[in-house]
Write an enzyme that holds these catalytic residues in place. Structure first.
Site, PDB file in Angstrom:
ATOM      1  N   ASP A  34      41.180  32.307  41.023  1.00  0.00           N
ATOM      2  CA  ASP A  34      42.103  31.304  40.495  1.00  0.00           C
ATOM      3  C   ASP A  34      43.382  31.178  41.314  1.00  0.00           C
ATOM      4  OD1 ASP A  34      42.724  33.936  39.687  1.00  0.00           O
ATOM      5  OD2 ASP A  34      44.014  33.206  38.094  1.00  0.00           O
ATOM      6  N   LYS A 147      43.438  32.193  31.462  1.00  0.00           N
ATOM      7  CA  LYS A 147      44.292  33.296  31.917  1.00  0.00           C
ATOM      8  C   LYS A 147      45.726  32.823  32.068  1.00  0.00           C
ATOM      9  CE  LYS A 147      45.481  34.738  35.878  1.00  0.00           C
ATOM     10  NZ  LYS A 147      45.605  35.217  37.280  1.00  0.00           N
ATOM     11  N   GLU A 188      47.856  38.576  30.357  1.00  0.00           N
ATOM     12  CA  GLU A 188      48.128  39.344  31.575  1.00  0.00           C
ATOM     13  C   GLU A 188      49.619  39.630  31.753  1.00  0.00           C
ATOM     14  OE1 GLU A 188      47.467  39.224  36.445  1.00  0.00           O
ATOM     15  OE2 GLU A 188      46.636  37.626  35.198  1.00  0.00           O
ATOM     16  N   GLU A 190      51.641  41.629  33.885  1.00  0.00           N
ATOM     17  CA  GLU A 190      51.508  42.463  35.078  1.00  0.00           C
ATOM     18  C   GLU A 190      52.832  43.113  35.462  1.00  0.00           C
ATOM     19  OE1 GLU A 190      50.160  42.409  39.787  1.00  0.00           O
ATOM     20  OE2 GLU A 190      50.047  40.557  38.623  1.00  0.00           O
ATOM     21  N   LYS A 230      44.542  41.843  30.350  1.00  0.00           N
ATOM     22  CA  LYS A 230      44.439  42.065  31.797  1.00  0.00           C
ATOM     23  C   LYS A 230      45.717  42.742  32.281  1.00  0.00           C
ATOM     24  CE  LYS A 230      43.554  39.877  36.259  1.00  0.00           C
ATOM     25  NZ  LYS A 230      43.078  38.682  36.991  1.00  0.00           N
ATOM     26  N   SER A 301      38.982  42.759  36.462  1.00  0.00           N
ATOM     27  CA  SER A 301      39.227  41.344  36.703  1.00  0.00           C
ATOM     28  C   SER A 301      39.915  41.292  38.055  1.00  0.00           C
ATOM     29  CB  SER A 301      40.103  40.721  35.612  1.00  0.00           C
ATOM     30  OG  SER A 301      40.341  39.347  35.890  1.00  0.00           O
ATOM     31  N   TYR A 367      50.833  34.061  42.568  1.00  0.00           N
ATOM     32  CA  TYR A 367      49.626  33.246  42.724  1.00  0.00           C
ATOM     33  C   TYR A 367      50.025  31.865  43.186  1.00  0.00           C
ATOM     34  CZ  TYR A 367      46.781  36.734  40.371  1.00  0.00           C
ATOM     35  OH  TYR A 367      46.110  37.889  40.046  1.00  0.00           O
TER      36      TYR A 367
END
Length: 367
Positions: A34, A147, A188, A190, A230, A301, A367
């Site tokens: 992604d 996500k 998620e 992180e 995640k 993942s 990302y």
């Protein structure tokens, strides 16, 4: 005293839970494909390939045309918006290619991180505006899970309570919107590996963040059985001089999860967080072998930790596609590496350790 009003029907809850079970069935994990246009540009630049839509499509095709060997080890694939509507050379939609293998299609729905005013350079994630309408359309177009990534750093002053609370609330709101449309939310939060903090410090911060996330999920009446988490594995900062074993990482990670994540959550799908392919697999294996009780499915993942070898083999050349696809299959299945690791049965890959042991760490990875 506040009262919870029913937000999901029994049928909706059943569908959401069944989707999570398909994604994290024994031996299966998630391919995170992604990356945004900008992030793919960085990947392609590393191999001297121009960042065009066609080249991005060709690279995704390397992954999505893998043969039936991945069916037993990949339970879900996370798409980027552009990729969801692309086709193979033969004109077959990528969504159909994946679904025909019995693999569940997911979609990245956040719109990236933005500065959080009043903090020391911390961020929150945007994209809640219009999310309900986008989820409704994505469901029609074949996506069954989504996500959303929030990002935090460890330093002397971060993460702040404001940053933790804001991101926890954003994740919970995203989760409720997804579930209203029959889409399983992957949550998620992180914690980046930037910094020189040790394992103990990362464990403390991870526990603090996850506690806030699940408090907010409870307050927003999120159906936990219809969600996946995640998180980062609990690892030291990239600049930490102390080296920890996979078993130490596993103990810290599982301890943090046991203290914060409700057993109702169906599965935990770890991100690789800049670890090398081999390191991520060995740590996942150790996590599944950790002697503490683990009421969730613990799997992967992975993005970079599944794709790096394939990308280097492909190098933008059509004649390399078959070999590159084979490298992807190897990381996902051979041995089978991450499939075995998600079951605590992986013993390491000495043959390819040189290539797959290279770190994929990038400072302030986005990302």
């Amino acid at each position: 005293m506040s009262h919870q009003f029913a937000t999901l029907t029994a049928e909706q809850r059943k569908e959401l839970h069944e989707i999570t079970l398909r994604i994290v069935a024994p031996g299966k994990g998630i391919l995170a494909a992604d990356e945004s246009v900008g992030s793919m540009g960085k990947r392609l630049n590393q191999i001297g390939v121009e960042n065009t839509e066609e080249n991005r499509r060709l690279y995704r095709q390397v992954l999505f045309t893998a043969d039936d060997r991945i069916n037993s080890c990949i339970g879900g694939v996370i798409f980027f918006h552009e990729t969801l509507y692309q086709n193979s050379d033969d004109g077959v939609p990528f969504v159909k290619l994946i679904k025909d293998k019995g693999i569940t299609v997911g979609i990245k729905v956040d719109k990236g991180v933005v500065p959080l005013p009043g903090t020391n350079g911390e961020t929150t994630t945007q994209g809640l505006d219009g999310l309900s309408e986008r989820c409704a359309q994505y469901k029609k177009d074949g996506a069954d899970f989504a996500k959303w990534r929030c990002v935090m750093k460890i330093s002397d002053t971060t993460p702040s309570q404001l940053c933790i609370t804001e991101n926890a609330n954003v994740l919970a709101r995203y989760a409720t919107i997804c579930q209203q449309h029959g889409i399983v939310p992957i949550v998620e939060p992180e914690i980046l590996p930037d910094g020189d903090h040790d394992l103990k410090r990362c464990q403390f911060v991870t526990e603090r963040v996850l506690t806030a996330v699940y408090r907010s999920m409870f307050e927003h009446h999120v159906y936990l059985e219809g969600t996946l988490l995640k998180p980062n594995m609990v690892t030291p900062g990239h600049g930490c001089l102390t080296k920890y074993s996979a078993e130490e990482v596993a103990m810290a990670t599982v301890t943090a999860l046991r203290r914060t994540v409700p057993p109702a959550v169906t599965g935990v799908t770890f991100l690789s967080g800049g670890q090398s392919e081999e390191e991520a697999s060995m740590n996942l294996n150790a996590i599944n072998n950790c002697p503490l009780g683990k009421p969730w499915s613990l799997t992967f993942s992975f993005g970079r930790a599944l794709q790096a070898s394939a990308l280097k083999t492909w190098r933008g050349q059509r004649e390399n596609q078959t070999a590159a696809t084979g490298e992807f299959i190897k990381r996902a299945e051979v041995g089978p590496i991450n499939s075995l690791a998600s079951q605590g049965k992986y013993c390491g890959d000495e043959e390819s350790a040189g290539a797959t042991g290279l770190s994929h760490y990038l400072s302030s990875y986005a990302y």
